[in-house]
Enzyme design. Structure first.
Site, PDB file in Angstrom:
ATOM      1  N   MET A 117      72.314-165.374 -55.818  1.00  0.00           N
ATOM      2  CA  MET A 117      71.142-164.701 -57.488  1.00  0.00           C
ATOM      3  C   MET A 117      70.865-165.616 -58.228  1.00  0.00           C
ATOM      4  O   MET A 117      70.433-165.264 -59.522  1.00  0.00           O
ATOM      5  CB  MET A 117      71.656-163.285 -57.268  1.00  0.00           C
ATOM      6  CG  MET A 117      71.306-162.216 -56.497  1.00  0.00           C
ATOM      7  SD  MET A 117      69.835-162.348 -55.881  1.00  0.00           S
ATOM      8  CE  MET A 117      68.401-160.974 -56.946  1.00  0.00           C
ATOM      9  N   HIS A 164      64.919-164.601 -47.083  1.00  0.00           N
ATOM     10  CA  HIS A 164      64.077-163.925 -47.936  1.00  0.00           C
ATOM     11  C   HIS A 164      63.231-163.162 -47.253  1.00  0.00           C
ATOM     12  O   HIS A 164      62.912-163.065 -46.425  1.00  0.00           O
ATOM     13  CB  HIS A 164      62.929-165.593 -49.243  1.00  0.00           C
ATOM     14  CG  HIS A 164      62.337-164.010 -49.966  1.00  0.00           C
ATOM     15  ND1 HIS A 164      62.553-163.984 -51.240  1.00  0.00           N
ATOM     16  CD2 HIS A 164      60.458-163.823 -50.152  1.00  0.00           C
ATOM     17  CE1 HIS A 164      62.135-163.901 -51.358  1.00  0.00           C
ATOM     18  NE2 HIS A 164      61.103-163.157 -51.221  1.00  0.00           N
ATOM     19  N   ASP A 176      62.468-170.058 -54.277  1.00  0.00           N
ATOM     20  CA  ASP A 176      62.199-169.401 -52.798  1.00  0.00           C
ATOM     21  C   ASP A 176      60.747-170.144 -51.571  1.00  0.00           C
ATOM     22  O   ASP A 176      59.805-169.453 -51.716  1.00  0.00           O
ATOM     23  CB  ASP A 176      61.282-168.199 -52.964  1.00  0.00           C
ATOM     24  CG  ASP A 176      62.672-167.473 -53.036  1.00  0.00           C
ATOM     25  OD1 ASP A 176      63.589-167.198 -52.888  1.00  0.00           O
ATOM     26  OD2 ASP A 176      62.097-166.312 -54.120  1.00  0.00           O
ATOM     27  N   GLU A 230      66.250-159.209 -40.595  1.00  0.00           N
ATOM     28  CA  GLU A 230      67.085-160.384 -41.036  1.00  0.00           C
ATOM     29  C   GLU A 230      68.013-160.324 -40.593  1.00  0.00           C
ATOM     30  O   GLU A 230      68.502-161.942 -40.023  1.00  0.00           O
ATOM     31  CB  GLU A 230      67.331-160.409 -42.287  1.00  0.00           C
ATOM     32  CG  GLU A 230      66.159-159.593 -43.687  1.00  0.00           C
ATOM     33  CD  GLU A 230      66.561-159.975 -45.358  1.00  0.00           C
ATOM     34  OE1 GLU A 230      67.556-160.758 -45.421  1.00  0.00           O
ATOM     35  OE2 GLU A 230      65.668-159.065 -45.623  1.00  0.00           O
ATOM     36  N   ASN A 241      73.822-160.446 -45.156  1.00  0.00           N
ATOM     37  CA  ASN A 241      73.849-160.833 -43.936  1.00  0.00           C
ATOM     38  C   ASN A 241      75.105-162.041 -43.133  1.00  0.00           C
ATOM     39  O   ASN A 241      74.993-162.873 -42.365  1.00  0.00           O
ATOM     40  CB  ASN A 241      72.993-162.325 -45.017  1.00  0.00           C
ATOM     41  CG  ASN A 241      71.244-160.842 -44.208  1.00  0.00           C
ATOM     42  OD1 ASN A 241      70.505-162.060 -42.826  1.00  0.00           O
ATOM     43  ND2 ASN A 241      70.574-161.159 -45.114  1.00  0.00           N
TER      44      ASN A 241
HETATM   45  C1  GRF Z   1      68.379-159.809 -48.122  1.00  0.00           C
HETATM   46  O1  GRF Z   1      67.156-158.606 -48.342  1.00  0.00           O
HETATM   47  C2  GRF Z   1      68.099-161.267 -49.161  1.00  0.00           C
HETATM   48  O2  GRF Z   1      67.023-161.338 -47.994  1.00  0.00           O
HETATM   49  C3  GRF Z   1      67.978-161.798 -50.318  1.00  0.00           C
HETATM   50  O3  GRF Z   1      68.678-160.721 -50.725  1.00  0.00           O
HETATM   51  C4  GRF Z   1      69.853-159.357 -49.527  1.00  0.00           C
HETATM   52  C5  GRF Z   1      70.350-159.788 -49.515  1.00  0.00           C
HETATM   53  O4  GRF Z   1      71.685-158.787 -48.366  1.00  0.00           O
HETATM   54  N1  GRF Z   1      67.993-162.513 -50.378  1.00  0.00           N
HETATM   55  P1  GRF Z   1      72.944-159.005 -48.488  1.00  0.00           P
HETATM   56  O5  GRF Z   1      73.744-159.581 -49.871  1.00  0.00           O
HETATM   57  O6  GRF Z   1      72.496-160.078 -47.471  1.00  0.00           O
HETATM   58  O7  GRF Z   1      72.806-157.308 -47.997  1.00  0.00           O
END
Ligand code: GRF
Length: 227
Positions: A89, A108, A144, A173, A16
């Site tokens: 995280m 999310h 969330d 996403e 992302n």
């Molecule tokens: C994504 O699925 C996001 O929605 C969730 O964690 C994942 C992160 O993936 N919160 P990345 O590190 O952006 O590839």
């Protein structure tokens, strides 16, 4: 016009983050990434940021208040106006979240408020829903939770497993996050004060379609029960 300065918080892969970097590389995009903060030095996302010449701070501190105490001055130094959580995280300190109220967003992989927390895609499959998706929302101290800015719907296929569904959601996403950040940067997103804390988006085009899953299609009728 000045671009909105964004700080991205990550812990992992950084896909992302990459989607936001790609969006920001377009001249007309109204935001730029001023800082990436990673909670893990070995997160692949650190390399993603570095490859684009974006300053990266690694803050591995597990203590919520200590993390906030390190992150806050760095965000201020880089004059960050919007914080984007992208696969971050850690649970954030509630005061830190409040300090960024309506200036911190998260993505999310579910249609919130369904399936909060870890393994949202697995939760969706276990619940047997026909549509999954992803949500960008303003962050509140509860996990969330927070006013929903944008959502994308992804159909669940009969042969989906967690990996296949996650991949399909992730592709979405990568479209939704840059869109939501753009709307914020354009000053078109406003949290309507009130109990439900709804979000109003100025001049948005809203789709008028409804989707069915499964769709009715000609072919074999369902086998009738014997007897
Ligand atoms: C994504 O699925 C996001 O929605 C969730 O964690 C994942 C992160 O993936 N919160 P990345 O590190 O952006 O590839």
């Amino acid at each position: 016009m000045a671009r909105l300065r964004v700080g991205v918080l990550i812990s992992g892969r950084g896909s992302n983050l990459q989607a936001l970097i790609t969006a920001c590389s377009a001249e007309a995009y109204p935001a730029e990434i001023a800082l990436v903060i990673s909670s893990r030095a070995e997160a692949p996302g650190v390399g993603v940021a570095a490859a684009s010449g974006i300053p990266v701070a690694v803050i591995p501190n597990r203590d919520r208040r200590a993390f906030a105490a390190e992150a806050q001055p760095r965000l201020c130094e880089r004059r960050v106006a919007l914080v984007c959580l992208a696969g971050f995280m850690r649970i954030l300190d509630a005061n830190f979240v409040e300090a960024w109220r309506d200036r911190m967003v998260n993505i999310h992989p579910s249609l919130l408020p369904s399936f909060r927390g870890l393994h949202a895609q697995r939760q969706a499959l276990a619940a047997g829903v026909r549509f999954a998706g992803c949500t960008v929302h303003f962050v509140r101290p509860e996990l969330d939770c927070g006013p929903i800015i944008a959502q994308a719907v992804v159909p669940v296929h009969p042969d989906d497993d967690e990996a296949r569904l996650s991949e399909r959601i992730l592709e979405t996403e990568h479209r939704l996050y840059p869109l939501a950040v753009r709307l914020i940067a354009e000053g078109r997103v406003r949290v309507v004060p009130g109990v439900a804390e709804q979000v109003e988006i100025m001049n948005a085009r809203i789709p008028d379609i409804s989707a069915l899953n499964p769709r009715d299609c000609p072919g074999e009728p369902l086998a009738s029960k014997p007897g």
